[in-house]
Design an enzyme around this catalytic site. Structure first.
Site, PDB file in Angstrom:
ATOM      1  N   ALA A   1      56.085   2.872 -65.636  1.00  0.00           N
ATOM      2  CA  ALA A   1      55.727   3.303 -64.285  1.00  0.00           C
ATOM      3  C   ALA A   1      56.635   2.738 -63.202  1.00  0.00           C
ATOM      4  O   ALA A   1      56.672   3.265 -62.094  1.00  0.00           O
ATOM      5  CB  ALA A   1      54.280   2.909 -63.989  1.00  0.00           C
TER       6      ALA A   1
ATOM      7  N   HIS B   1      76.298  11.353 -68.713  1.00  0.00           N
ATOM      8  CA  HIS B   1      75.181  10.624 -68.114  1.00  0.00           C
ATOM      9  C   HIS B   1      75.685   9.344 -67.449  1.00  0.00           C
ATOM     10  O   HIS B   1      76.841   8.957 -67.615  1.00  0.00           O
ATOM     11  CB  HIS B   1      74.136  10.263 -69.171  1.00  0.00           C
ATOM     12  CG  HIS B   1      73.262  11.401 -69.575  1.00  0.00           C
ATOM     13  ND1 HIS B   1      73.691  12.403 -70.418  1.00  0.00           N
ATOM     14  CD2 HIS B   1      71.983  11.711 -69.253  1.00  0.00           C
ATOM     15  CE1 HIS B   1      72.709  13.280 -70.602  1.00  0.00           C
ATOM     16  NE2 HIS B   1      71.660  12.880 -69.914  1.00  0.00           N
ATOM     17  N   HIS B   2      74.780   8.686 -66.746  1.00  0.00           N
ATOM     18  CA  HIS B   2      75.084   7.416 -66.101  1.00  0.00           C
ATOM     19  C   HIS B   2      75.381   6.345 -67.140  1.00  0.00           C
ATOM     20  O   HIS B   2      75.061   6.487 -68.332  1.00  0.00           O
ATOM     21  CB  HIS B   2      73.903   6.988 -65.216  1.00  0.00           C
ATOM     22  CG  HIS B   2      72.607   6.934 -65.953  1.00  0.00           C
ATOM     23  ND1 HIS B   2      72.161   5.817 -66.618  1.00  0.00           N
ATOM     24  CD2 HIS B   2      71.656   7.898 -66.154  1.00  0.00           C
ATOM     25  CE1 HIS B   2      70.994   6.065 -67.186  1.00  0.00           C
ATOM     26  NE2 HIS B   2      70.665   7.319 -66.928  1.00  0.00           N
TER      27      HIS B   2
ATOM     28  N   LYS C   1      72.647   4.840 -69.665  1.00  0.00           N
ATOM     29  CA  LYS C   1      72.015   5.674 -70.697  1.00  0.00           C
ATOM     30  C   LYS C   1      72.230   5.015 -72.052  1.00  0.00           C
ATOM     31  O   LYS C   1      73.374   4.762 -72.454  1.00  0.00           O
ATOM     32  CB  LYS C   1      72.644   7.074 -70.677  1.00  0.00           C
ATOM     33  CG  LYS C   1      72.165   8.017 -71.753  1.00  0.00           C
ATOM     34  CD  LYS C   1      70.784   8.529 -71.470  1.00  0.00           C
ATOM     35  CE  LYS C   1      70.414   9.663 -72.451  1.00  0.00           C
ATOM     36  NZ  LYS C   1      68.991  10.028 -72.327  1.00  0.00           N
TER      37      LYS C   1
ATOM     38  N   GLY D   1      69.297  13.048 -75.916  1.00  0.00           N
ATOM     39  CA  GLY D   1      68.289  13.862 -76.586  1.00  0.00           C
ATOM     40  C   GLY D   1      68.481  15.336 -76.317  1.00  0.00           C
ATOM     41  O   GLY D   1      68.282  16.182 -77.208  1.00  0.00           O
TER      42      GLY D   1
END
Length: 246
Positions: free
Chosen positions: A9, A133-134, A137, A143
């Site tokens: 979260a 990606h950054h 990752k 994925g």
């Protein structure tokens, strides 16, 4: 109101999911879990109907086993699960009368990118997947790239490979996923980007999706939360919610 638990979260995407659930009129955020928090306690006190996981590859499998054993539907955005683990989670979900939705990408545009690429794969002899990606990752290929490559491979009669191939630098032509070349790039300044590049006699076709802001994942996650409750077992991809009858 559907009671929702969010795992991860306080992460980049998880915090956006928390805000999205709070803003939704038909959803109630009943608990938040992050590193160091006890999941079982959160389930017992929050009594969630659906949980969303955006944690880490080394945590997601046990997290999901715990959720399904407690008869909580699961929406998984964390990559790194193996086909065997997915099968095990699907069987556990079925046995407990709930569903687990695993989506490699919750951006609706990315789902269409994969669907269009799968259709094109039947008509072009050459294809490569290039994903970026950054730098944080953890997994490569992503994925989404793995799922795309497997769908491309399933749609083709055979993969085309260069004849007399020589790589002076190993891996220069990309890794192989079910015979489909995949190139993974990790760079600062990137979020999530993927291009499926097709080649045929005298033409090329590029199908590309760019994620500019992680907030794009939230509508797809909420679609998953709403759609997973009427199902049981393993659901692979957001398309199982977008097109449940296909």
């Amino acid at each position: 109101m559907t009671r929702v638990l969010v795992l991860g979260a306080r992460g980049r995407v998880g915090s956006l999911v928390v805000a999205g659930v709070k803003d939704a009129e038909d959803l109630e955020l009943c608990a938040e879990v992050d590193l160091g928090d006890d999941l079982v306690t959160a389930i017992e006190t929050g009594r969630p109907e659906v949980a969303v996981d955006f944690t880490a590859p080394d945590a997601v499998f046990e997290n999901t086993r715990t959720l399904l054993a407690q008869k909580v539907h699961a929406v998984i955005g964390t990559s790194g699960l193996t086909p065997g683990q997915l099968d095990e989670l699907g069987a556990l979900a079925e046995a407990n009368g709930v569903a687990v939705l695993f989506a490699p990408n919750f951006a609706v545009g990315a789902v269409f990118m994969m669907r269009f690429a799968e259709e094109a794969a039947r008509h072009f002899p050459w294809v490569k997947v290039i994903e970026r990606h950054h730098e944080h990752k953890l997994d490569a290929p992503s994925g989404t790239a793995n799922a795309t490559a497997r769908r491309l491979a399933a749609a083709r009669e055979e993969a085309v490979a260069p004849k007399n191939e020589t790589e002076t630098a190993p891996g220069a032509r990309g890794g192989q996923v079910d015979g489909i070349p995949v190139h993974s790039i990790r760079l600062p300044g990137s979020v999530a980007h993927q291009e499926v590049l097709f080649g045929g006699p005298g033409e090329t076709l590029s199908i590309r999706h760019d994620t500019i802001d992680r907030a794009v994942f939230v509508p797809g996650v909420l679609l998953g939360v709403r759609g997973v409750q009427a199902r049981t077992g393993l659901l692979l991809g957001l398309e199982t919610v977008l097109w449940p009858d296909s």
